[in-house]
Design a protein around this motif. Sequence first.
Motif, PDB file in Angstrom:
ATOM      1  N   UNK A   1     -19.442 -56.863  22.412  1.00  0.00           N
ATOM      2  CA  UNK A   1     -19.335 -55.409  22.220  1.00  0.00           C
ATOM      3  C   UNK A   1     -18.793 -54.750  23.471  1.00  0.00           C
TER       4      UNK A   1
ATOM      5  N   UNK B   1     -11.108 -50.206  24.962  1.00  0.00           N
ATOM      6  CA  UNK B   1     -10.682 -48.793  24.898  1.00  0.00           C
ATOM      7  C   UNK B   1     -10.318 -48.239  26.266  1.00  0.00           C
ATOM      8  N   UNK B   2     -10.958 -48.770  27.309  1.00  0.00           N
ATOM      9  CA  UNK B   2     -10.647 -48.285  28.647  1.00  0.00           C
ATOM     10  C   UNK B   2      -9.224 -48.651  29.060  1.00  0.00           C
TER      11      UNK B   2
ATOM     12  N   UNK C   1     -15.668 -52.674  22.696  1.00  0.00           N
ATOM     13  CA  UNK C   1     -15.876 -51.228  22.579  1.00  0.00           C
ATOM     14  C   UNK C   1     -15.841 -50.479  23.897  1.00  0.00           C
ATOM     15  N   UNK C   2     -15.936 -51.176  25.007  1.00  0.00           N
ATOM     16  CA  UNK C   2     -15.908 -50.486  26.297  1.00  0.00           C
ATOM     17  C   UNK C   2     -14.656 -50.865  27.096  1.00  0.00           C
TER      18      UNK C   2
ATOM     19  N   UNK D   1     -13.566 -41.955  25.659  1.00  0.00           N
ATOM     20  CA  UNK D   1     -12.637 -42.141  24.527  1.00  0.00           C
ATOM     21  C   UNK D   1     -13.319 -41.942  23.180  1.00  0.00           C
TER      22      UNK D   1
ATOM     23  N   UNK E   1     -25.017 -38.810  36.653  1.00  0.00           N
ATOM     24  CA  UNK E   1     -23.592 -38.640  36.385  1.00  0.00           C
ATOM     25  C   UNK E   1     -23.383 -38.581  34.874  1.00  0.00           C
TER      26      UNK E   1
ATOM     27  N   UNK F   1     -31.665 -43.661  20.013  1.00  0.00           N
ATOM     28  CA  UNK F   1     -31.963 -45.096  20.014  1.00  0.00           C
ATOM     29  C   UNK F   1     -33.430 -45.340  19.735  1.00  0.00           C
TER      30      UNK F   1
ATOM     31  N   UNK G   1     -22.492 -49.326  33.603  1.00  0.00           N
ATOM     32  CA  UNK G   1     -23.953 -49.173  33.624  1.00  0.00           C
ATOM     33  C   UNK G   1     -24.454 -48.459  32.375  1.00  0.00           C
ATOM     34  N   UNK G   2     -23.747 -47.393  31.982  1.00  0.00           N
ATOM     35  CA  UNK G   2     -24.269 -46.682  30.820  1.00  0.00           C
ATOM     36  C   UNK G   2     -24.142 -47.522  29.558  1.00  0.00           C
ATOM     37  N   UNK G   3     -23.168 -48.436  29.546  1.00  0.00           N
ATOM     38  CA  UNK G   3     -23.107 -49.356  28.407  1.00  0.00           C
ATOM     39  C   UNK G   3     -24.228 -50.389  28.498  1.00  0.00           C
ATOM     40  N   UNK G   4     -24.485 -50.865  29.709  1.00  0.00           N
ATOM     41  CA  UNK G   4     -25.523 -51.899  29.858  1.00  0.00           C
ATOM     42  C   UNK G   4     -26.896 -51.395  29.441  1.00  0.00           C
ATOM     43  N   UNK G   5     -27.212 -50.128  29.794  1.00  0.00           N
ATOM     44  CA  UNK G   5     -28.534 -49.629  29.413  1.00  0.00           C
ATOM     45  C   UNK G   5     -28.633 -49.362  27.914  1.00  0.00           C
ATOM     46  N   UNK G   6     -27.488 -49.402  27.223  1.00  0.00           N
ATOM     47  CA  UNK G   6     -27.545 -49.296  25.755  1.00  0.00           C
ATOM     48  C   UNK G   6     -27.694 -50.674  25.116  1.00  0.00           C
ATOM     49  N   UNK G   7     -27.948 -51.688  25.940  1.00  0.00           N
ATOM     50  CA  UNK G   7     -28.173 -53.055  25.460  1.00  0.00           C
ATOM     51  C   UNK G   7     -26.974 -53.679  24.768  1.00  0.00           C
ATOM     52  N   UNK G   8     -25.754 -53.406  25.237  1.00  0.00           N
ATOM     53  CA  UNK G   8     -24.627 -54.008  24.537  1.00  0.00           C
ATOM     54  C   UNK G   8     -24.460 -55.467  24.965  1.00  0.00           C
TER      55      UNK G   8
ATOM     56  N   UNK H   1     -18.892 -42.083  27.004  1.00  0.00           N
ATOM     57  CA  UNK H   1     -17.636 -42.815  27.006  1.00  0.00           C
ATOM     58  C   UNK H   1     -16.526 -41.835  26.657  1.00  0.00           C
TER      59      UNK H   1
ATOM     60  N   UNK I   1     -28.446 -40.647  32.806  1.00  0.00           N
ATOM     61  CA  UNK I   1     -28.081 -40.705  34.220  1.00  0.00           C
ATOM     62  C   UNK I   1     -27.794 -39.313  34.778  1.00  0.00           C
TER      63      UNK I   1
ATOM     64  N   UNK J   1     -20.112 -46.735  36.676  1.00  0.00           N
ATOM     65  CA  UNK J   1     -21.022 -45.862  35.912  1.00  0.00           C
ATOM     66  C   UNK J   1     -20.852 -46.066  34.413  1.00  0.00           C
ATOM     67  N   UNK J   2     -19.606 -46.264  33.987  1.00  0.00           N
ATOM     68  CA  UNK J   2     -19.363 -46.495  32.559  1.00  0.00           C
ATOM     69  C   UNK J   2     -19.991 -47.820  32.137  1.00  0.00           C
TER      70      UNK J   2
ATOM     71  N   UNK K   1     -26.345 -50.054  18.580  1.00  0.00           N
ATOM     72  CA  UNK K   1     -26.794 -51.184  19.397  1.00  0.00           C
ATOM     73  C   UNK K   1     -28.218 -51.604  19.060  1.00  0.00           C
TER      74      UNK K   1
END
Lengths: 305, 263
Positions: A220, A228-229, A224-225, B88, B82, B151, A209-216, B86, B80, A206-207, B101
């Motif tokens: 990055x 930090x994880x 940034x993902x 952190x 869920x 965005x 995916x939410x980064x992917x939909x932000x076009x990273x 992020x 989403x 899920x993390x 972005x």
Amino acid sequence: MRIQNRKIKPVFTILNIPNLLFVLLLYMSTWPSVVKTKPPYAYLAVLVLIEIYFVVGYLVKKKVACHDISCILFAFFTIWAYITKTGKAHSLLVMPMENVFYVFTTHYEEMFRGLMSSLYLVFWGMVSATVLAVILGVLIGWVTRLNQAILPIVRIISPIPSLAYTTYVVAAMPNFKISEIVIIFLGIFWPTFSRVISTVATIDKKIIDSARVLNVGTFTMLKDIVYPYVKPTVLRNLTSSLSTAFLCLTGAELIGASSGLGYFIRKYSEYANYTNVLAGIIFMGVVVTVLSFLVRFIQNKFIKW
Amino acid sequence: MGKLELKNLTFQYPDAAAPVLENLNLTVEEGEFVCILGASGCGKSTLLSILEGLREPTSGSFLINGQEVIGPGPERGVVFQHYSLFPWMTAKQNVIFGIKQVRKDLKKKQLEELAQSYLEKVGLGADGNTMPAQLSGGMQQRVAIARALAMDADILLLDEPFGAVDTRNRRTLQKLVCDLHEIEKKTFLFVTHDVEEAILLADRIVFMTPGHIHQIVDVDIPKPRDYEQIRNDERFVSLRKMLIDLFYEKYADYTLDSMEAKL
């Protein structure tokens, strides 16, 4: 919390086991000794420190643990003093504590030099191993194909204790400093590397995916993902890295070195001067404890979630 | 510009016997609010994940402003079901990360200000420095909405965003989404299994049966709509009845238990 805030009965503020043992120890230090005893100032200073710890911790801050810890320490010193003063043990191996702590006043310069050289090696070994393990781990953990090829190999290498290749590394490296850093590096790198790779694999989809939909982009994503994880895992891992580093260091210094905490111990055990050996061991314990506090401080500061 | 078209869109898992989605055709006009309504397992979330760019259709295509699209893009913002912040980063850092972005030109201070303004839009102006774990579920979704809006995408895709939020908070969040749609003039595509939520929010409701679009229903109740006011409105009541009947009819082979859970 109930136990911690228990009221101490007025009589027991003075009449309690640590206080009695403390007085007993002071009295015992005046006993004539079988073996030659050095001036007891350093030893008495340590006893006083423990007594202060007890008074502040238990009588002022009411922590029961402080009471129990000082009991254990004083009891240990009492037994030790009894054995040495009555000459019940081999005087070369079980020497008066006065002598052991006296070493700190006579050899502090040598110990300090050893400490500096050991810290230098531990620092560079830990930093280089951790940084490289994180960078490579994040990268390789992210790329499935690399990950599947490399992780099984890492799993084989990482459990080999670095002491096993100490002699080989010492022989192969141009000088002892480098070989020690390499040994510490190897001891820390493989476990950290394998930990980072497997942590990357556990990132919640899920993390991602939410980064992917932000076009990273990939960079990055890693910076940034993914980084930090895995950061908290790496920081938590520092505690065990630190003890591994000291294990490797001591192991290596026992084989060959010209200064260092482990070298100090080895040198005097070759002279059968176990008083100094014991002092070196105590000193190393203190150093590791202080460093552990430092690591814990770093963890608390940087683990935010 | 935020016109969205599906053309004969089909999706099937590689080793599955039947497609999850079969020949979907749909046009969503710019600025429209469309709800996709259906029971769990009807493929509505799969459809949305294709629109998000996380999955590729097996055949057919989807177009944004006449252009075929593959993968995620800056013209679509996503919220989403869920909680997708992020953990952190603080709430504000999450929003800033989203803006960064798509807007590489902004300075740090401008990013801060922009993020703050969007947090204020969702009513969290004072919570910018809070970590997600310290925020309630509803508040996290507000931040996620702020991030998607910030965005500045033309299309907002919301996948059951309030599914895990309690009823009272859900009403406030629905009102928020309603207001934001009025203010922002963006295309909203909102997936839900809640009939009342769909009627409250949508200009049109796309009713899905497993794999298919069964019927598209216009909601001609004037906006803005307030749940307390329209719940007794004749149009609301009849629409609600019609959709619930449709649920019972089309999902007859679902057990009653799961049906009630869905409604």
